[in-house]
Design an enzyme around this catalytic site. Structure first.
Site, PDB file in Angstrom:
ATOM      1  CG  ASN A  13      -1.546   1.524   1.782  1.00  0.00           C
ATOM      2  OD1 ASN A  13      -1.906   1.600   0.720  1.00  0.00           O
ATOM      3  ND2 ASN A  13      -2.223   1.322   2.783  1.00  0.00           N
ATOM      4  CD1 TRP A  14       3.838   0.886  -2.990  1.00  0.00           C
ATOM      5  CD2 TRP A  14       3.582   2.253  -4.880  1.00  0.00           C
ATOM      6  NE1 TRP A  14       3.786   0.002  -4.007  1.00  0.00           N
ATOM      7  CE2 TRP A  14       4.414   1.014  -4.338  1.00  0.00           C
ATOM      8  CE3 TRP A  14       4.139   2.939  -5.733  1.00  0.00           C
ATOM      9  CZ2 TRP A  14       5.235  -0.019  -5.743  1.00  0.00           C
ATOM     10  CZ3 TRP A  14       4.758   2.879  -7.253  1.00  0.00           C
ATOM     11  CH2 TRP A  14       4.970   1.414  -7.369  1.00  0.00           C
ATOM     12  CE  LYS A  15       0.168   3.370   4.696  1.00  0.00           C
ATOM     13  NZ  LYS A  15       0.079   3.554   6.310  1.00  0.00           N
ATOM     14  CG  HIS A  98      -5.750   2.861   4.625  1.00  0.00           C
ATOM     15  ND1 HIS A  98      -5.316   3.448   5.558  1.00  0.00           N
ATOM     16  CD2 HIS A  98      -4.532   1.263   5.285  1.00  0.00           C
ATOM     17  CE1 HIS A  98      -3.892   2.713   6.058  1.00  0.00           C
ATOM     18  NE2 HIS A  98      -3.066   1.849   5.732  1.00  0.00           N
ATOM     19  CD  GLU A 100      -2.988   6.156   6.170  1.00  0.00           C
ATOM     20  OE1 GLU A 100      -2.565   5.671   4.787  1.00  0.00           O
ATOM     21  OE2 GLU A 100      -1.847   5.727   6.883  1.00  0.00           O
ATOM     22  CD  GLU A 170      -4.225  -1.862   7.348  1.00  0.00           C
ATOM     23  OE1 GLU A 170      -2.891  -2.622   6.938  1.00  0.00           O
ATOM     24  OE2 GLU A 170      -4.329  -0.802   7.020  1.00  0.00           O
ATOM     25  N   GLY A 176       2.062   2.535  10.446  1.00  0.00           N
ATOM     26  CA  GLY A 176       3.491   3.454   9.970  1.00  0.00           C
ATOM     27  C   GLY A 176       4.147   4.307  11.684  1.00  0.00           C
ATOM     28  CB  SER A 216       4.812  -1.661  12.236  1.00  0.00           C
ATOM     29  OG  SER A 216       4.157  -0.332  11.763  1.00  0.00           O
ATOM     30  N   GLY A 237       3.250  -0.866   4.274  1.00  0.00           N
ATOM     31  CA  GLY A 237       2.149   0.482   4.026  1.00  0.00           C
ATOM     32  C   GLY A 237       4.180   0.552   4.203  1.00  0.00           C
ATOM     33  N   GLY A 238       5.241   0.959   4.813  1.00  0.00           N
ATOM     34  CA  GLY A 238       6.151   1.451   4.534  1.00  0.00           C
ATOM     35  C   GLY A 238       7.443   0.293   4.273  1.00  0.00           C
TER      36      GLY A 238
HETATM   37  P1  PGA Z   1       2.584   0.378   7.562  1.00  0.00           P
HETATM   38  O1  PGA Z   1       1.299   0.837   7.116  1.00  0.00           O
HETATM   39  O2  PGA Z   1       3.058  -0.822   6.993  1.00  0.00           O
HETATM   40  O3  PGA Z   1       4.081   1.687   7.259  1.00  0.00           O
HETATM   41  O4  PGA Z   1       2.505   0.438   9.045  1.00  0.00           O
HETATM   42  C1  PGA Z   1       0.123  -0.424   6.490  1.00  0.00           C
HETATM   43  C2  PGA Z   1      -0.701   0.799   6.164  1.00  0.00           C
HETATM   44  O5  PGA Z   1      -0.889   1.524   6.503  1.00  0.00           O
HETATM   45  O6  PGA Z   1      -1.459  -0.786   5.030  1.00  0.00           O
END
Ligand code: PGA
Length: 255
Positions: A13-15, A98, A100, A170, A176, A216, A237-238
């Site tokens: 998930n590149w955001k 998500h 966010e 999640e 994050g 994470s 994500g990251g």
């Molecule tokens: P993260 O993000 O791996 O950076 O914690 C995961 C996500 O939001 O899908």
């Protein structure tokens, strides 16, 4: 992960990261590093990167997803993107709900449900995200929160469509933050999600649904998280922005 029962899926998930040229460069590094994967590999990228991402991954085992979609077919929704637009491009997956989007953009379970139904109707596979806030975990209502999200987000979605839906657990406090849920915590909630699906649909349906963990997840903790029966993959994500880290997670899921 129980590969005898369901598909293992690792999705990036590149955001809001990577311009089209940066997306091309990252995928060019990812493609050879994951070519022998024994799991499904997906990159969910910003809308403006979709075109180049689909072009670069053509003929490879890397599938492309979007990070959201609107529920209406078309109309006066400035700034939104429809399922038909994504489908015509060749997009296969779409991340929905998500945390966010829930936190910063007013996403509710009702709108997640509308988006999920629209995605499925268009032939896109939704990755529906659920998860509790830290405060909710501390108040010991994780299961209530998750059950509510599952019931509302999947309201009126038929059994055949649920089987095409990926659920991403999640925990919001782990996204994050570098704070991963322990493998036991991840397994506990993923198993709870499966039990909820079994109650709402059937055991057969519940066993067919891929349930990912996200928050994470990285090259160091993926092995342990994925060793759990009900953790069928990850939404990353990251670590999905670094080809070697993402490839290492894909490798862990390929065992
Ligand atoms: P993260 O993000 O791996 O950076 O914690 C995961 C996500 O939001 O899908």
């Amino acid at each position: 992960m129980d590969k005898t029962k369901r598909k293992a899926i690792i999705a990036g998930n590149w955001k809001m990261n990577k311009t089209p040229s940066e997306a091309k460069a990252l995928l060019t590094d990812i493609i050879p590093a994951v070519k022998d994967a024994d799991c499904e590999v997906i990159a969910c990228v910003p809308y403006v990167d979709l075109s180049v991402a689909l072009e670069v991954t053509k003929g490879t085992n890397v599938k492309i997803g979007a990070e959201n979609c609107h529920w209406a077919e078309s109309g006066a929704f400035t700034g939104e993107i429809s399922t038909g637009m994504l489908k015509e491009m060749g997009v296969e997956y779409v991340v929905l709900g998500h945390s966010e989007r829930r936190q910063y953009f007013g996403e509710t379970d009702e709108t997640v449900n509308k988006r999920t139904k629209a995605a499925l109707a268009a032939g896109l596979k939704p990755i529906v995200c659920v998860g509790e806030l830290l405060w909710e975990r501390e108040c010991d209502i994780t299961e209530e929160v998750i059950a509510r999200q599952i019931k509302l987000d999947l309201f009126d979605v038929c059994a055949e469509d649920v089987k095409k839906t990926v659920i991403a657990y999640e925990p919001v406090w782990a996204i994050g933050t570098g704070k991963t849920a322990t493998a036991e915590q991840a397994e506990e909630v993923c198993a709870f999600i499966r039990a909820t699906l079994a109650k709402l649909y059937s055991e057969e349906v519940a066993q067919a649904v891929t349930i990912q963990y996200g928050g994470s997840m990285n090259n160091s903790n993926a092995d342990e998280l994925l060793s759990k029966t009900n953790v069928d993959g990850g939404l990353i994500g990251g670590a999905s922005l670094v080809a070697e880290k993402f490839a290492a997670i894909v490798k862990a899921a390929s065992k």
